[in-house]
Design a protein around this motif. Sequence first.
Motif, PDB file in Angstrom:
ATOM      1  N   GLY A 229       0.800  -1.215   0.000  1.00  0.00           N
ATOM      2  CA  GLY A 229       0.000   0.000   0.000  1.00  0.00           C
ATOM      3  C   GLY A 229       0.829   1.260   0.000  1.00  0.00           C
ATOM      4  N   LEU A 230       1.944   1.239  -0.740  1.00  0.00           N
ATOM      5  CA  LEU A 230       2.835   2.391  -0.777  1.00  0.00           C
ATOM      6  C   LEU A 230       2.347   3.403  -1.814  1.00  0.00           C
ATOM      7  N   PRO A 231       2.110   4.635  -1.413  1.00  0.00           N
ATOM      8  CA  PRO A 231       1.644   5.639  -2.369  1.00  0.00           C
ATOM      9  C   PRO A 231       2.698   5.991  -3.405  1.00  0.00           C
ATOM     10  N   GLN A 232       3.965   5.876  -3.034  1.00  0.00           N
ATOM     11  CA  GLN A 232       5.053   6.116  -3.968  1.00  0.00           C
ATOM     12  C   GLN A 232       5.724   4.790  -4.308  1.00  0.00           C
ATOM     13  N   GLY A 233       6.125   4.650  -5.546  1.00  0.00           N
ATOM     14  CA  GLY A 233       6.752   3.412  -5.985  1.00  0.00           C
ATOM     15  C   GLY A 233       8.082   3.161  -5.283  1.00  0.00           C
ATOM     16  N   ILE A 234       8.571   1.945  -5.420  1.00  0.00           N
ATOM     17  CA  ILE A 234       9.847   1.567  -4.819  1.00  0.00           C
ATOM     18  C   ILE A 234      10.959   1.857  -5.821  1.00  0.00           C
ATOM     19  N   GLU A 235      11.897   2.680  -5.400  1.00  0.00           N
ATOM     20  CA  GLU A 235      12.977   3.113  -6.290  1.00  0.00           C
ATOM     21  C   GLU A 235      13.942   1.969  -6.594  1.00  0.00           C
ATOM     22  N   ILE A 236      14.410   1.929  -7.828  1.00  0.00           N
ATOM     23  CA  ILE A 236      15.422   0.963  -8.241  1.00  0.00           C
ATOM     24  C   ILE A 236      16.657   1.736  -8.678  1.00  0.00           C
ATOM     25  N   ASN A 237      17.796   1.377  -8.112  1.00  0.00           N
ATOM     26  CA  ASN A 237      19.057   2.035  -8.431  1.00  0.00           C
ATOM     27  C   ASN A 237      19.962   1.026  -9.130  1.00  0.00           C
ATOM     28  N   PRO A 238      19.926   0.962 -10.463  1.00  0.00           N
ATOM     29  CA  PRO A 238      20.684  -0.066 -11.192  1.00  0.00           C
ATOM     30  C   PRO A 238      22.181  -0.026 -10.919  1.00  0.00           C
ATOM     31  N   GLN A 239      22.765   1.159 -10.802  1.00  0.00           N
ATOM     32  CA  GLN A 239      24.201   1.266 -10.582  1.00  0.00           C
ATOM     33  C   GLN A 239      24.594   0.675  -9.223  1.00  0.00           C
ATOM     34  N   LEU A 240      23.821   1.023  -8.182  1.00  0.00           N
ATOM     35  CA  LEU A 240      24.097   0.491  -6.853  1.00  0.00           C
ATOM     36  C   LEU A 240      23.898  -1.015  -6.820  1.00  0.00           C
ATOM     37  N   GLU A 241      22.832  -1.491  -7.457  1.00  0.00           N
ATOM     38  CA  GLU A 241      22.572  -2.928  -7.471  1.00  0.00           C
ATOM     39  C   GLU A 241      23.686  -3.690  -8.179  1.00  0.00           C
ATOM     40  N   GLU A 242      24.218  -3.095  -9.229  1.00  0.00           N
ATOM     41  CA  GLU A 242      25.315  -3.739  -9.943  1.00  0.00           C
ATOM     42  C   GLU A 242      26.547  -3.845  -9.046  1.00  0.00           C
ATOM     43  N   GLN A 243      26.829  -2.783  -8.288  1.00  0.00           N
ATOM     44  CA  GLN A 243      27.968  -2.808  -7.370  1.00  0.00           C
ATOM     45  C   GLN A 243      27.781  -3.867  -6.287  1.00  0.00           C
ATOM     46  N   LEU A 244      26.582  -3.931  -5.733  1.00  0.00           N
ATOM     47  CA  LEU A 244      26.324  -4.898  -4.674  1.00  0.00           C
ATOM     48  C   LEU A 244      26.343  -6.319  -5.210  1.00  0.00           C
ATOM     49  N   PHE A 245      25.883  -6.508  -6.449  1.00  0.00           N
ATOM     50  CA  PHE A 245      25.877  -7.848  -7.032  1.00  0.00           C
ATOM     51  C   PHE A 245      27.298  -8.381  -7.172  1.00  0.00           C
ATOM     52  N   LYS A 246      28.213  -7.491  -7.495  1.00  0.00           N
ATOM     53  CA  LYS A 246      29.617  -7.918  -7.634  1.00  0.00           C
ATOM     54  C   LYS A 246      30.176  -8.411  -6.296  1.00  0.00           C
ATOM     55  N   LEU A 247      29.625  -7.908  -5.193  1.00  0.00           N
ATOM     56  CA  LEU A 247      30.081  -8.317  -3.870  1.00  0.00           C
ATOM     57  C   LEU A 247      29.447  -9.631  -3.427  1.00  0.00           C
ATOM     58  N   HIS A 248      28.249  -9.904  -3.921  1.00  0.00           N
ATOM     59  CA  HIS A 248      27.453 -11.004  -3.370  1.00  0.00           C
ATOM     60  C   HIS A 248      27.061 -12.048  -4.411  1.00  0.00           C
ATOM     61  N   GLY A 249      27.151 -11.700  -5.678  1.00  0.00           N
ATOM     62  CA  GLY A 249      26.706 -12.608  -6.730  1.00  0.00           C
ATOM     63  C   GLY A 249      27.769 -13.609  -7.122  1.00  0.00           C
ATOM     64  N   THR A 250      27.361 -14.598  -7.912  1.00  0.00           N
ATOM     65  CA  THR A 250      28.305 -15.608  -8.400  1.00  0.00           C
ATOM     66  C   THR A 250      28.279 -15.685  -9.922  1.00  0.00           C
ATOM     67  N   SER A 251      27.660 -14.690 -10.564  1.00  0.00           N
ATOM     68  CA  SER A 251      27.691 -14.547 -12.019  1.00  0.00           C
ATOM     69  C   SER A 251      28.239 -13.173 -12.340  1.00  0.00           C
ATOM     70  N   ARG A 252      28.495 -12.904 -13.596  1.00  0.00           N
ATOM     71  CA  ARG A 252      29.061 -11.605 -13.949  1.00  0.00           C
ATOM     72  C   ARG A 252      28.043 -10.472 -13.793  1.00  0.00           C
ATOM     73  N   SER A 253      26.741 -10.830 -13.819  1.00  0.00           N
ATOM     74  CA  SER A 253      25.686  -9.830 -13.642  1.00  0.00           C
ATOM     75  C   SER A 253      24.410 -10.552 -13.234  1.00  0.00           C
ATOM     76  N   ALA A 254      23.419  -9.774 -12.765  1.00  0.00           N
ATOM     77  CA  ALA A 254      22.138 -10.379 -12.397  1.00  0.00           C
ATOM     78  C   ALA A 254      21.479 -11.027 -13.613  1.00  0.00           C
ATOM     79  N   GLY A 255      21.578 -10.360 -14.751  1.00  0.00           N
ATOM     80  CA  GLY A 255      20.994 -10.925 -15.962  1.00  0.00           C
ATOM     81  C   GLY A 255      21.636 -12.254 -16.338  1.00  0.00           C
ATOM     82  N   ALA A 256      22.956 -12.338 -16.173  1.00  0.00           N
ATOM     83  CA  ALA A 256      23.676 -13.563 -16.513  1.00  0.00           C
ATOM     84  C   ALA A 256      23.402 -14.689 -15.529  1.00  0.00           C
ATOM     85  N   SER A 257      22.835 -14.362 -14.361  1.00  0.00           N
ATOM     86  CA  SER A 257      22.540 -15.392 -13.367  1.00  0.00           C
ATOM     87  C   SER A 257      21.284 -16.179 -13.713  1.00  0.00           C
TER      88      SER A 257
END
Length: 282
Positions: A229-257
């Motif tokens: 029930g959030l009146p404002q949408g949930i923000e997505i920060n692709p650059q930040l997510e890419e940085q965090l994925f490199k720390l926690h992911g096991t593929s080269r990118s989320a798409g590649a996973s």
Amino acid sequence: AKDDLRPVMITSTGRSGTTMLMRRLGNNREVVIGEQFPFEVKLVTYYAQAFEVLTSPGNREKSVTPELIADDPYHLGSNPYYHYYFEELFPNYRMLNEFFSSQVPPIIAAAFKQIISAFYGKMTKTQRKPAARFFAEKCDVFNTARDFARLLYPDMREIVLLRDPRDVFCSQRSFWSANADESFQSLRSVRDRMLEFHAEQAPNLLFVKYEDLVLTPQETMAHISTLLGLPQGIEINPQLEEQLFKLHGTSRSAGASIGRWRHELEEDQLRRFDQELGGYFD
């Protein structure tokens, strides 16, 4: 403390996108999270475990006796006084069980709820989110935390994250060097739990696929915004997510996973998935 805060439980198994979703939820001014990557602050889980211990009948063989309560200051077993040995303390033997099974749990639950709410209430101030209505935590599919959250907060929200078990297998193998047989056994158990969740038809519960978080993020987060029930949408920060994925992911990118199993699994493993988990994710 903000007494109106409610939990958003992100229920899943490891390597299924919970960290990504927690980051996105924390971007919203109405949701607080423990801002410490990879967002593993789980007060509900901790107090759910404590609640189970404190309200369970005493077990002298597997837990602790009254004489040994103070012997190990780092271990507290189930209540040794919630035991038939002490039934003679009352004129009616049923009174002991009635006290510990009916009167005590609500008192403990209320105290734990006050602690959890006060903890996240402080975060609404330190994170400068005075309008926050939710706090979010990860929750393992096999943990009692989701039921405990419903006990404390009947109006809680739950997001159950699903991911193609073949990709989960690949990610677990890369991240934890997981044993293949143990992973298959775990994935079968996860499958069974997910089917149980689906059969529950619990209120305020939304199933979300990891693949949708990655491939159709705006649409998927819009569904989650509606759940909350959030009146404002949930923000997505692709650059930040890419940085965090490199720390926690096991593929080269989320798409590649997504679909990594196509080039990582052997034929015999693929056959085993078809035999043991075929049709579950589809």
